[in-house]
Write an enzyme that holds these catalytic residues in place. Structure first.
Site, mmCIF file in Angstrom:
data_model
loop_
_atom_site.group_PDB
_atom_site.id
_atom_site.type_symbol
_atom_site.label_atom_id
_atom_site.label_comp_id
_atom_site.label_asym_id
_atom_site.label_seq_id
_atom_site.Cartn_x
_atom_site.Cartn_y
_atom_site.Cartn_z
ATOM 1 N N HIS A 134 -43.355 29.358 9.218
ATOM 2 C CA HIS A 134 -42.537 28.324 9.874
ATOM 3 C C HIS A 134 -41.807 29.002 11.027
ATOM 4 C CE1 HIS A 134 -40.011 24.632 9.803
ATOM 5 N NE2 HIS A 134 -39.074 25.449 10.258
ATOM 6 N N ASP A 155 -46.855 17.517 5.864
ATOM 7 C CA ASP A 155 -45.480 18.018 5.787
ATOM 8 C C ASP A 155 -44.668 17.202 4.784
ATOM 9 O OD1 ASP A 155 -43.709 19.980 6.445
ATOM 10 O OD2 ASP A 155 -43.058 19.090 8.335
#
Lengths: 434, 317
Positions: free
Chosen positions: A189, A315
């Site tokens: 990330h 997600d």
């Protein structure tokens, strides 16, 4: 389990799309013994085994089941938000036959026993395949790398600190170097937490108008640039977990052009929504990284079309009333997406921004290749993870009908076009739209 | 004695959540109504009965003395029963959410809720959960509509009109709800708005608000009719927005020398509470060009106007 019977299934007269080999024909697909037997014209006419369930799929699309490369599930530790069971129900309804769950659970998935727990729990309660990513660093603290070798042997398909970035460049360097020996994929990330600061949405005019502190795109590109330099240094295999802006795409392009083993995902949210959709402080549209400008969204979709961005993921991040019914700055980021990923993606197909094969490839074939999973294809002998899609059916999303335990969908009451009619996992029908 | 106001202006909406979305007519309607209350407030008999029987709750999630007392006085002068509720951050930490608080209060049948909250959008969130009228008394860095209205009233009374004036808004634009509401209102009324601040205290995209942007006071104050100073929170020093109080005062604090860059008849405003010696020098704050005390007076009148105009819209009014 909805239907336990494993009769052969013939999906007849469908448009069969297999992005793993640019295969797009009108014909029949036969499933038996948990695998794809054959896909061609006229199987039905030539005669099928006795007891075969024949499904007329005229006007429908048959495709490999989707592999969702990034879903946050609450198990272990936050089962009130989502369990492997509820997530798998949501996945099945959305055409996702494989969930890749993220390690930021409680406890974190950072040792082989927890990987084993998740796999056993999924086997006993989930109706789709589940593979965990393991933590890249112990406790997701960004300090010490996990047992990458043992975790991989236990079944972890990749290594990531979930929604956290590893800020210590030395730790990242070592992890990339070490993971290379095991051919382990590192998924990261990319958001520099200091540059994110107190920011809660994309920096710019709209944040300023709402009186919300902005997150600059540089928070993402600075971290991505750093990572790609480290990949060049180490030769590790790296996947950017969620790229969102045009600047990141430039960085990514340079790395790919220079031959690094680098790939990237985009979330369905960033591919289909922009910062303006936040409107009057809609917390269901608060995600991390934040929704960007329309130009960024367009650049992202173009990059998907060109193969620069490899994967579209949901997600999926269930948040309940406690964490979402708050002022925007105080609400938790995250949106659910397992059930809507494909439908939302079809918006891009209907609007002509992306072709169907590319969309399905980014949601099935590419994740399978990156993670070394057997799905994402309809070749003869492939696992029978197959979905039937009506690409045109119009519907209105009613949050009450969602299977996920949490209802934080950014497509709340949205008009959608196209939905999954049937989901088959290992030859069994686990979902049917009736 | 109860003389009905001459203006029969009605704010045709249930809530006042911001200046954004108000028409010029609505702004002028509120300012004209407020003028009547300015006169009333200077009389010995200040009491009206237009809100008699109404319950007004001032719900402040963020400490405030002047805004809360201004709203309290405004409500009482119109005859409402006013209750003050200060909900500190600690009470919220006990677990009750903003929405729970809203639902609880709503069950007590208030007619008007006046709400201040530290988070942008919180007042709107609350307004969606209650049946009464809601007035935004400041939400995060978003809006503070009654402040902008009282500023406009103060300017209009001293300059005759707002159209065509150059207004320099100076200081922490990034974190300021006062700046946002004023920019929107002054633009709507045809003023030329300039923001003056170090770049670290300007939000990205500010140039798209229809303002001129200046990074120093000489340039920013040149030709200004109104110099509006904003409060600088001391926390900003820790957040690396500005290096120190003394450097900030040196470059952006309004003293007599910097005020001289503006027009000779320029007037000085500040929403309060002031940090003397941080953003404004005492001599200027208390000087002949200062409107700061008048702003406080206008505050009560404007809040009475907002309460009155909204209450004319309440059920059974």
């Amino acid at each position: 389990m909805m239907l336990s019977d494993r009769r052969p299934i013939l999906l007849a007269n469908a448009r069969i799309v297999d992005p793993s080999r640019d295969f797009d024909i009108r014909g029949d697909l036969l499933i038996a013994d948990g695998i794809v037997r054959e896909a061609k014209k006229g199987i039905g006419a030539a005669g099928v085994p006795e007891g075969t369930e024949v499904v007329d799929c005229r006007g429908m699309i048959v495709a490999p089941g989707l592999i969702d490369m990034r879903a946050f599930i609450g198990e272990p530790g936050a089962g009130h938000r989502e369990t492997l069971a509820s997530a798998s129900q949501a996945a099945a309804a959305g055409g996702v036959t494989t969930i890749i769950c993220q390690p930021d659970t409680s406890p974190a998935i950072d040792d082989p026993a927890t990987v084993d727990f998740v796999l056993r729990r999924a086997r006993d309660t989930a109706i789709v395949h589940v593979h965990p990513m393991a933590a890249l660093t112990k406790g997701l603290e960004g300090m010490e790398m996990t047992e990458i070798g043992l975790l991989k042997a236990a079944g972890a398909v990749a290594f990531t600190d979930g929604e956290k970035s590893v800020t210590n460049a030395q730790v990242m360097r070592r992890a990339l170097t070490y993971a290379r020996d095991f051919d382990a994929l590192i998924v990261h990330h990319t958001e520099d937490p200091n540059l994110v600061g107190d920011g809660v949405m994309n920096e710019g005019e709209f944040a300023a108008r709402l009186g919300l502190l902005g997150i600059p795109k540089a928070a993402e590109t600075v971290m991505l640039e750093r990572d790609l330099r480290l990949v060049a240094l180490t030769g590790g295999r790296y996947h950017a977990a969620s790229v969102t802006c045009a600047e990141s795409l430039e960085v990514l392009r340079r790395a790919k052009d220079s031959g690094l083993a680098v790939t990237a995902s985009a979330s369905i949210n960033h591919a289909t929504l922009n910062e303006i959709d936040i409107g009057p402080y809609r917390t269901f549209l608060k995600v991390a990284p934040p929704l960007r400008a329309e130009e960024d969204r367009k650049a992202l979709v173009a990059a998907l079309g060109a193969g620069l961005v490899d994967v579209i993921m949901s997600d999926h991040n269930p948040q309940d009333v406690e964490t979402k019914r708050l002022p925007f700055a105080e609400a938790a980021p995250g949106a659910i997406g397992l059930e809507t990923m494909l439908t939302a993606g079809l918006r891009l197909v209907h609007s002509g921004e992306l072709d169907l094969v590319t969309l399905l490839r980014a949601m099935s074939t590419r994740p399978a290749e990156l993670l070394g999973l057997p799905g994402g294809t309809l070749k003869n002998g492939a696992p029978a993870d197959v979905i039937v899609i009506d690409p045109d059916m119009p519907w209105l999303l009613d949050p009450a009908e969602l299977k996920s335990k949490c209802k934080n969908t950014p497509f709340d009451e949205a008009r959608l076009q196209g939905r999954v009619l049937r989901t088959i996992v290992a030859g069994r029908t686990v979902y049917e739209y009736l | 004695m109860n003389i009905a106001p001459k203006s029969s202006f009605v704010l045709n909406r249930p809530h006042l959540l911001g200046i954004e979305g108000l028409s010029r007519e609505e702004i002028f309607g509120l300012l004209d109504l407020a003028e009547e209350f300015v006169a009333l407030n200077r009389q010995i008999e200040k009491k009206r009965t237009s809100l008699r029987g109404r319950t007004q709750i001032n719900l402040f999630f963020e400490a405030s003395t002047r805004t809360q007392s201004s709203f309290e006085l405004a409500g009482k002068r119109l005859g409402a029963d006013v209750m003050n509720m200060s909900v500190g951050a600690s009470a919220m930490r006990k677990g009750e959410t903003l929405v729970d608080t809203a639902i609880t209060l709503n069950a007590m049948h208030p007619d008007i809720l006046v709400v201040r909250h530290h988070a942008s959008g919180a007042v709107e969130l609350l307004a969606n959960k209650v049946d009464c009228s809601v007035i935004n008394a400041g939400d995060g860095a978003h809006e503070h509509p009654t402040q902008a209205l009282l500023d406009a009233l103060t300017i209009r009374r001293n300059k005759g009109a707002i159209e065509g004036l150059t207004v320099a808004i100076c200081g922490d634009i990034m974190h300021s709800r006062v700046a946002r509401s004023n920019i929107i209102l002054l633009n709507a009324l045809g003023a030329r708005v300039r923001v003056v601040a170090p770049s670290t205290l300007l939000p990205a995209g500010i140039e798209r608000f229809g303002v001129e942007v200046a990074r120093d006071m000489r340039e920013g104050l040149a030709g200004a009719d109104i110099v509006m100073m904003l409060r600088l929170q001391r926390e900003r020093m820790n957040g690396s927005y500005v290096p120190s109080v003394s450097e900030y005062f040196h470059y952006f604090g309004l003293d007599e020398k910097k005020l001289a860059y503006a027009k000779p008849d320029a007037l000085v405003m500040h929403p309060g509470p002031m940090n003397r010696g941080v953003e404004i020098d005492t001599i200027v704050a208390d000087g002949a060009q200062s409107l700061i005390r008048e702003q406080v007076e206008m505050g009560v009148a404007v809040r009475m106007a907002v309460l009155e105009a909204l209450s004319r819209n309440l059920p059974n009014a």
